[in-house]
Enzyme design. Structure first.
Site, PDB file in Angstrom:
ATOM      1  N   ARG A  97       0.815  -1.215   0.000  1.00 27.64           N
ATOM      2  CA  ARG A  97       0.000   0.000   0.000  1.00 27.64           C
ATOM      3  C   ARG A  97       0.851   1.269   0.000  1.00 27.64           C
ATOM      4  O   ARG A  97       0.546   2.218  -0.729  1.00 27.64           O
ATOM      5  CB  ARG A  97      -0.959  -0.015   1.200  1.00 27.64           C
ATOM      6  N   LYS A 132       2.490  24.908  -3.460  1.00 29.74           N
ATOM      7  CA  LYS A 132       1.232  24.307  -2.998  1.00 29.74           C
ATOM      8  C   LYS A 132       1.355  22.785  -3.084  1.00 29.74           C
ATOM      9  O   LYS A 132       0.734  22.117  -3.908  1.00 29.74           O
ATOM     10  CB  LYS A 132       0.062  24.821  -3.834  1.00 29.74           C
ATOM     11  N   LYS A 164       4.694  39.072  -2.662  1.00 26.48           N
ATOM     12  CA  LYS A 164       3.281  38.858  -2.962  1.00 26.48           C
ATOM     13  C   LYS A 164       2.419  39.984  -2.385  1.00 26.48           C
ATOM     14  O   LYS A 164       2.935  40.925  -1.776  1.00 26.48           O
ATOM     15  CB  LYS A 164       2.845  37.490  -2.433  1.00 26.48           C
ATOM     16  N   GLU A 194       4.537  39.904  -7.492  1.00 22.20           N
ATOM     17  CA  GLU A 194       3.189  39.535  -7.913  1.00 22.20           C
ATOM     18  C   GLU A 194       2.388  40.800  -8.236  1.00 22.20           C
ATOM     19  O   GLU A 194       2.372  41.747  -7.446  1.00 22.20           O
ATOM     20  CB  GLU A 194       2.493  38.757  -6.796  1.00 22.20           C
ATOM     21  N   ASP A 215      -0.983  37.800 -12.008  1.00 20.00           N
ATOM     22  CA  ASP A 215      -1.845  36.936 -11.209  1.00 20.00           C
ATOM     23  C   ASP A 215      -3.319  37.157 -11.513  1.00 20.00           C
ATOM     24  O   ASP A 215      -3.832  38.278 -11.418  1.00 20.00           O
ATOM     25  CB  ASP A 215      -1.577  37.186  -9.716  1.00 20.00           C
TER      26      ASP A 215
END
Length: 277
Positions: A97, A132, A164, A194, A215
Site C-alpha cells: 500500500r 502548494k 506577494k 506579484e 496573477d
C-alpha cells in the site's frame, strides 16, 4: 533520485500503515510463502516513483526483488507492466500500500504535468509547479513535475524572493518592498513581484523587478502586460491556471506558467499490483 531523508520518510509511512503488524497477512499467509507479481497501469499516463517503490520494499525486506520495465518519465498505456516483483509474500503485502500510494500519486503529478507541457508545445512558455504541495512530500512532488517535463519554481521560502500581495501591503508599496529587498539580499538573487493590475505591472517594472507575476489576469490583460514589459523582466502567468486553456495563455507571450494544481489537487494514476495465481 537523490533524496536525503527518504528512508526516514518511508519508514515513517510504513510504520503508519503497519501499526503493530499486518494481522491479515500474518494470519492467513505462511511465513515461508513466496509470490511473483506485476505492477500494471490501469490507465494511460507517465510513470514516476520507481526508485521510491524499490526502496519501500527494500526497507521492508531486502530479499524482495523488483525488476523495472518502465522508468520514471516513461509513458505507459492501459495494461502495460511497469515492474515485476518477487519475494516473500508477507513482505510484499506489507509494503504494497505504501509503495502504491506513492507511485500512483507521483505518476499522477507527472501525467498532469506532461499534459500541460504538451498543451503549450510550440510556444516559449515553460510549465512550473508552486509551493502548494503536500506537507512532507514536496521533494517527491517536485521531482514528479520534472519527470513529467515541467520545471520547478522555488523549493521553499529560502530559495528565492517572491513579493506577494501581503508583502506589498505590509511594506506599503511595490516600490518600497523591492527597494528594501534589494538592500537586504545578495546581488545573485532575483526579485519576483506579484501583480494584479497594469498599474502594478508598471510600478514593478519601474522598481526593477526581475520577474513579474501576472496573477489572475485575463489573456487580454496578460498580452497587454507582456507587450508593456517588453523583455525588461521575465513574465509568469499564475492564478487557477489548472482550470484554464493553457495554449491561449502561452500565446500571450508569457515566459512561465505556474500551476498549483499539478501538486495540490492532482488525481493519482491508477496502478495495481497483482500476484500470479
Amino acid at each position: 533520485m537523490n533524496y536525503i531523508g527518504l528512508d526516514d520518510f518511508l519508514l515513517s509511512a510504513l510504520k503508519e500503515d503497519l501499526g503493530t503488524g499486518d494481522i491479515t497477512t500474518n494470519s492467513c499467509i505462511p511465513a515461508d510463502a513466496t509470490s511473483v507479481g506485476q505492477f500494471r497501469a490501469k490507465e494511460a499516463g507517465v510513470v514516476c516513483g520507481i526508485d521510491v517503490l524499490i526502496r519501500v520494499f527494500y526497507l521492508v525486506d531486502p530479499t524482495v526483488k523488483v525488476e523495472v520495465l518502465a522508468y520514471d518519465g516513461t509513458f505507459v498505456n492501459v495494461g502495460d507492466i511497469i515492474a515485476t516483483i518477487t519475494g516473500p509474500s508477507r513482505s510484499i503485502l506489507s509494503g504494497e500500500r505504501v509503495a502504491l500510494n506513492l507511485i500512483q500519486h507521483m505518476s499522477g503529478i507527472a501525467t498532469a504535468t506532461a499534459k500541460a507541457v504538451k498543451a503549450v508545445e510550440g510556444t516559449k512558455a515553460r510549465i512550473t509547479d508552486t509551493r502548494k504541495t503536500t506537507p512532507g512530500l514536496r521533494v517527491l512532488e517536485k521531482y514528479a513535475v520534472k519527470a513529467g517535463g515541467g520545471a520547478n519554481h522555488r523549493f521553499n521560502l529560502a530559495d528565492g524572493v517572491l513579493i506577494k500581495d501581503n508583502h506589498i501591503a505590509a511594506a506599503g508599496s511595490i516600490t518600497a518592498a523591492v527597494e528594501m529587498t534589494r538592500n537586504n539580499i545578495p546581488h545573485t538573487l532575483k526579485i519576483e513581484v506579484e501583480t494584479e493590475t497594469m498599474e502594478q505591472v508598471a510600478e514593478a517594472v519601474a522598481a526593477g523587478a526581475d520577474i513579474i507575476m501576472l496573477d489572475n489576469m485575463s489573456n487580454e490583460q496578460m498580452a497587454e502586460a507582456v507587450q508593456f514589459i517588453a523583455g525588461r523582466a521575465l513574465t509568469e502567468a499564475s492564478g487557477n491556471m489548472g482550470q484554464r486553456d493553457l495554449l491561449p495563455v502561452a500565446k500571450t507571450g508569457v515566459d512561465i506558467i505556474s500551476i498549483g494544481s499539478l501538486t495540490h489537487t492532482v488525481q493519482a494514476l491508477d496502478i495495481s499490483l497483482k500476484f500470479d495465481k
